[in-house]
Design an enzyme around this catalytic site. Structure first.
Site, PDB file in Angstrom:
ATOM      1  NE  ARG A  66      -3.502  -0.250   2.563  1.00  0.00           N
ATOM      2  CZ  ARG A  66      -4.598  -0.576   1.882  1.00  0.00           C
ATOM      3  NH1 ARG A  66      -5.164   0.304   1.072  1.00  0.00           N
ATOM      4  NH2 ARG A  66      -5.157  -1.764   2.032  1.00  0.00           N
ATOM      5  CG  MET A  91     -14.104   2.326  -4.792  1.00  0.00           C
ATOM      6  SD  MET A  91     -15.145   3.050  -3.493  1.00  0.00           S
ATOM      7  CE  MET A  91     -15.563   1.589  -2.562  1.00  0.00           C
ATOM      8  CG  ASN A 108     -14.148  10.558   0.623  1.00  0.00           C
ATOM      9  OD1 ASN A 108     -14.198  10.234  -0.562  1.00  0.00           O
ATOM     10  ND2 ASN A 108     -14.687   9.823   1.589  1.00  0.00           N
ATOM     11  CG  HIS A 110     -18.979   8.159   3.865  1.00  0.00           C
ATOM     12  ND1 HIS A 110     -18.334   7.008   3.460  1.00  0.00           N
ATOM     13  CD2 HIS A 110     -19.892   7.772   4.805  1.00  0.00           C
ATOM     14  CE1 HIS A 110     -18.839   5.977   4.118  1.00  0.00           C
ATOM     15  NE2 HIS A 110     -19.778   6.411   4.942  1.00  0.00           N
ATOM     16  CG  LEU A 145     -12.510   4.329   6.555  1.00  0.00           C
ATOM     17  CD1 LEU A 145     -11.879   4.762   5.238  1.00  0.00           C
ATOM     18  CD2 LEU A 145     -12.756   2.818   6.554  1.00  0.00           C
ATOM     19  CD  GLU A 175     -22.954  10.621  -3.058  1.00  0.00           C
ATOM     20  OE1 GLU A 175     -21.918  10.552  -3.757  1.00  0.00           O
ATOM     21  OE2 GLU A 175     -23.518   9.620  -2.577  1.00  0.00           O
TER      22      GLU A 175
END
Length: 218
Positions: A66, A91, A108, A110, A145, A175
């Site tokens: 990662r 993702m 971000n 969500h 997160l 959104e």
């Protein structure tokens, strides 16, 4: 001068499309300079190319860890000298080092009213919990997160007979409105962090994390 925006996607990037539409207005304070995907087959890359925007694809599967992928991703992003990095259906769980590198300029969206329902399957979870309202949250990204300070939220009612798909579709409409608005606020320098909350700089008594509809562009 317009702020430079880099958008990260993994698939179609419908929120990316909404930001591109907003940025096509000459009065919009941001300009998308690149779209980067972690999947070479991400459909949103075609949309960005058609709009004349630089694109890149870094297949995360090609990296041994990662951290290695995130380092390569950061290099690709930084080549465009962005003022703001926008996650639009990206993702991937990002490493702490990556998030710290873009602290205060990484956002971000969500699909829930955070802090409720972080993670996946938010619409089904809202239905299972019997929620009367649901929605989405634009937030600054932190190493935890889906727990960064909220910039804006939009709310939809949960209707009798809703299933996961009908609820998700109504949330997605919101959104596409609230994300371009929140990006514009950042570009205009209207956001500031105060004691872990995001405030609109031109209205210090009002939290930008209140339940809102996007205001008209100023």
């Amino acid at each position: 001068m317009k702020k430079r925006l880099v958008i990260l996607i993994s698939g179609r990037g419908s929120n990316m499309e909404a930001i591109l539409r907003a940025a096509a207005d000459p009065a919009y304070p941001g300009r998308v300079v690149a779209v980067i995907a972690n999947r070479p087959d991400a459909k949103g890359l075609e949309t960005a190319k058609a709009a004349g925007i630089a694109t890149a694809a870094l297949d995360h599967k090609a990296y041994p860890s990662r951290e290695a992928f995130d380092a390569a991703l950061a290099e690709a992003i930084d080549a465009h000298a962005p003022d703001l990095v926008i996650l639009a259906g990206f993702m991937r769980i990002l490493s702490e080092g990556f998030v710290r590198h873009y602290e205060g300029r990484l956002i971000n969206i969500h699909p829930s009213l955070l802090p409720a329902f972080p993670g996946l399957h938010t619409h089904q979870r809202a239905l299972e919990e019997g929620c009367r309202v649901h929605g989405c949250t634009v937030h600054f990204v932190t190493p935890a997160l889906d727990h960064g300070p909220a910039i804006a939220q939009a709310v939809v009612p949960v209707l009798e007979g809703d299933d996961e798909h009908s609820l998700a579709a109504r949330v997605l409409v919101q959104e596409h409105q609230v994300y371009p608005a929140a990006v514009a606020w950042f570009c205009q320098g209207r956001l500031r962090l105060e004691q872990g909350r995001v405030l609109l700089a031109d209205n210090p008594m009002a939290a930008a994390s209140a339940l809102i509809s996007p205001p008209a562009r100023s």
